[in-house]
Design an enzyme around this catalytic site. Structure first.
Site, PDB file in Angstrom:
ATOM      1  N   LYS A  94     -23.092 -38.328 -28.360  1.00 22.65           N
ATOM      2  CA  LYS A  94     -23.665 -37.928 -29.637  1.00 22.65           C
ATOM      3  C   LYS A  94     -25.125 -38.367 -29.758  1.00 22.65           C
ATOM      4  O   LYS A  94     -25.976 -37.577 -30.153  1.00 22.65           O
ATOM      5  CB  LYS A  94     -22.867 -38.541 -30.792  1.00 22.65           C
ATOM      6  CG  LYS A  94     -21.557 -37.839 -31.087  1.00 22.65           C
ATOM      7  CD  LYS A  94     -20.431 -38.243 -30.194  1.00 22.65           C
ATOM      8  CE  LYS A  94     -19.141 -37.515 -30.585  1.00 22.65           C
ATOM      9  NZ  LYS A  94     -18.069 -37.736 -29.635  1.00 22.65           N
TER      10      LYS A  94
ATOM     11  N   ASP B  31     -15.011 -49.847 -30.068  1.00 29.01           N
ATOM     12  CA  ASP B  31     -15.402 -48.490 -29.663  1.00 29.01           C
ATOM     13  C   ASP B  31     -16.644 -48.116 -30.466  1.00 29.01           C
ATOM     14  O   ASP B  31     -16.608 -48.100 -31.698  1.00 29.01           O
ATOM     15  CB  ASP B  31     -14.244 -47.525 -29.971  1.00 29.01           C
ATOM     16  CG  ASP B  31     -14.496 -46.130 -29.403  1.00 29.01           C
ATOM     17  OD1 ASP B  31     -15.624 -45.853 -28.954  1.00 29.01           O
ATOM     18  OD2 ASP B  31     -13.558 -45.305 -29.419  1.00 29.01           O
TER      19      ASP B  31
ATOM     20  N   TRP C  81      -9.010 -42.282 -34.221  1.00 26.71           N
ATOM     21  CA  TRP C  81      -9.283 -41.092 -33.409  1.00 26.71           C
ATOM     22  C   TRP C  81      -7.985 -40.713 -32.684  1.00 26.71           C
ATOM     23  O   TRP C  81      -7.331 -41.583 -32.106  1.00 26.71           O
ATOM     24  CB  TRP C  81     -10.402 -41.415 -32.404  1.00 26.71           C
ATOM     25  CG  TRP C  81     -10.801 -40.310 -31.496  1.00 26.71           C
ATOM     26  CD1 TRP C  81     -11.063 -39.021 -31.844  1.00 26.71           C
ATOM     27  CD2 TRP C  81     -11.002 -40.401 -30.082  1.00 26.71           C
ATOM     28  NE1 TRP C  81     -11.439 -38.302 -30.728  1.00 26.71           N
ATOM     29  CE2 TRP C  81     -11.398 -39.118 -29.637  1.00 26.71           C
ATOM     30  CE3 TRP C  81     -10.889 -41.437 -29.145  1.00 26.71           C
ATOM     31  CZ2 TRP C  81     -11.691 -38.845 -28.304  1.00 26.71           C
ATOM     32  CZ3 TRP C  81     -11.176 -41.172 -27.820  1.00 26.71           C
ATOM     33  CH2 TRP C  81     -11.566 -39.886 -27.411  1.00 26.71           C
TER      34      TRP C  81
HETATM   35  C1  LMR Z   1     -14.143 -35.909 -31.929  1.00 25.76           C
HETATM   36  O1  LMR Z   1     -13.462 -36.814 -32.411  1.00 25.76           O
HETATM   37  O2  LMR Z   1     -14.172 -34.771 -32.381  1.00 25.76           O
HETATM   38  C2  LMR Z   1     -15.026 -36.223 -30.749  1.00 25.76           C
HETATM   39  O3  LMR Z   1     -14.960 -37.566 -30.412  1.00 25.76           O
HETATM   40  C3  LMR Z   1     -14.755 -35.326 -29.597  1.00 25.76           C
HETATM   41  C4  LMR Z   1     -13.434 -35.591 -28.927  1.00 25.76           C
HETATM   42  O4  LMR Z   1     -13.431 -35.750 -27.704  1.00 25.76           O
HETATM   43  O5  LMR Z   1     -12.407 -35.635 -29.598  1.00 25.76           O
END
Ligand code: LMR
Length: 391
Positions: free
Chosen positions: A241, A205, A124
């Site tokens: 979510k 996570d 992420w």
């Molecule tokens: C995403 O990856 O799109 C979500 O977790 C929202 C975010 O805060 O990035």
């Protein structure tokens, strides 16, 4: 001028796009068949009861609503967890999963100032930013294999095996963001054993519990760490979510210690860190989650709604693959093997640019698409556009 955020900045661009036909496959938000973010029935029930009581809003404790923290622990570790029985877990309600990551990162930086953190390649986008801003050196471990659109498990084990003892390892429990590629239970067991043998510190996570197979199955990694004899690990969890409560910022940080006394010290450290960050979490979202999870009837209603979201995502994956094939792009069959909200589609940055410019379809520059933003009304349009830019 600071650069825009690669995920939330894309939503800004999407909202500013005047075209009528447009689809936001960027941010990880689940929408229903009508293209709306759902307000879950179980949540609405609690909300109506709270509104009828119209209670005053004092500060919550620094670590949040006690009921929220306890109910979160049970969801993560299971109802009969020996770890919970032994009082080894300190949990605090946080400002979303991001807040949990940041509080965990700040706390770790204080107690392990020289440790590095390893994140999956890719991960992420915000993981690198959050830990980098907390002062960590962030390194990558191999994870995604672009050739197979699957897991590079051998590479992952090799890279984890080379990390210095004491390195923090960030792991996605399920529904890996951004790839949608997960470990199976046997692979998790191998990772847990390696982490234990190498004396690494896991930071799990879990932002999508219940979005792949179910509440317990999606927590397999946590349950295996709990059973492993590893003395310490951290968990950042989120209800954004699973409760469709994005803007309420409902998350939690849980830290496992060696025994009850260490957990008490960890709780004190977590509270000290939160106080210095944002003082205490907000009341409403926490009360909603605790209200649902604390009522057997509402919890059952929520579980059914969560299952409904999960099943719709599975159906959209299957539908996308089918329609892509129908539009002459059978090479995307792997999307059905991936899990959760996201798919690393394999689309290049240039193809993603074309999708946005020519079709008003927004995806991340990395090729990540949010499958949960598809519905029967936009599926064919998206499939046709993706097939066109892939020719
Ligand atoms: C995403 O990856 O799109 C979500 O977790 C929202 C975010 O805060 O990035």
């Amino acid at each position: 001028m600071a650069p825009g955020d690669p995920i939330l900045g894309l939503t800004e661009a999407y909202l500013a796009d005047p075209r009528l036909q447009k689809v936001n496959l960027g941010v990880g938000i689940y929408v229903d068949e009508q293209g709306q973010i759902p307000l879950l029935r179980a949540v609405r029930e609690v909300e109506q009861a709270l509104a009828a009581q119209a209670k005053p809003r004092g500060y919550l404790p620094i670590d949040g609503l006690p009921a929220y923290d306890t109910l979160t622990q049970h969801l993560l570790f299971g109802e009969d967890s020996p770890l919970l029985e032994a009082g080894r877990v300190a949990t605090a309600q946080t400002i979303g999963g991001s807040g949990a990551l940041r509080v965990g990162a700040d706390l770790l930086k204080k107690v392990l100032p020289n440790a590095r953190i390893a994140i999956s390649s890719p991960s992420w986008e915000n993981h690198r930013v959050v830990f980098g801003n907390a002062g960590f050196e962030v390194v990558d471990y191999r994870y995604y294999d672009a050739a197979t659109h699957g897991l590079d498990f051998a590479g992952m084990l090799e890279d984890l095996g080379k990390l210095e003892p004491g390195t923090v390892v960030l792991l996605h429990a399920c529904c890996h963001n951004p790839t949608g590629v997960d470990l199976d239970a046997q692979q998790w067991q191998q990772v847990v054993e390696l982490i234990k043998a190498r004396d690494l510190l896991p930071f799990v996570d879990i932002a999508y519990q219940g979005f792949d197979e179910g509440i317990d199955a999606d927590a397999t990694a946590i349950r295996l760490f709990a059973a492993s004899g590893i003395e310490a690990f951290l968990i950042a969890s989120s209800y954004s979510k699973s409760f469709s409560l994005y803007g309420e910022r409902v998350g939690a940080l849980s830290i496992v210690g060696a025994d009850r006394e260490e957990a008490a010290r960890l709780r004190a450290k977590i509270k000290q860190t939160i106080r210095a960050n944002y003082s205490s979490p907000s009341t409403h979202g926490g009360a909603l989650v605790a209200g649902v999870l604390g009522s057997p009837e509402l919890r059952a209603m929520w579980e059914a709604e969560l299952a409904g979201m999960r099943e719709r995502i599975h159906a959209m994956r299957a539908g996308l693959v089918e329609k892509l094939a129908a539009h002459g792009a059978p090479q995307f069959a792997f999307i059905q093997q991936q899990a959760g909200m996201f798919s690393y589609s394999g689309l290049s940055r240039a193809q993603v640019d074309r999708l946005r410019e020519e079709y008003g379809i927004y995806a991340l520059g990395t090729g990540r698409i949010c499958v949960a933003a598809l519905n029967r009304s936009n599926l064919d349009y998206v499939a046709e556009a993706v097939a066109a830019v892939s020719r």
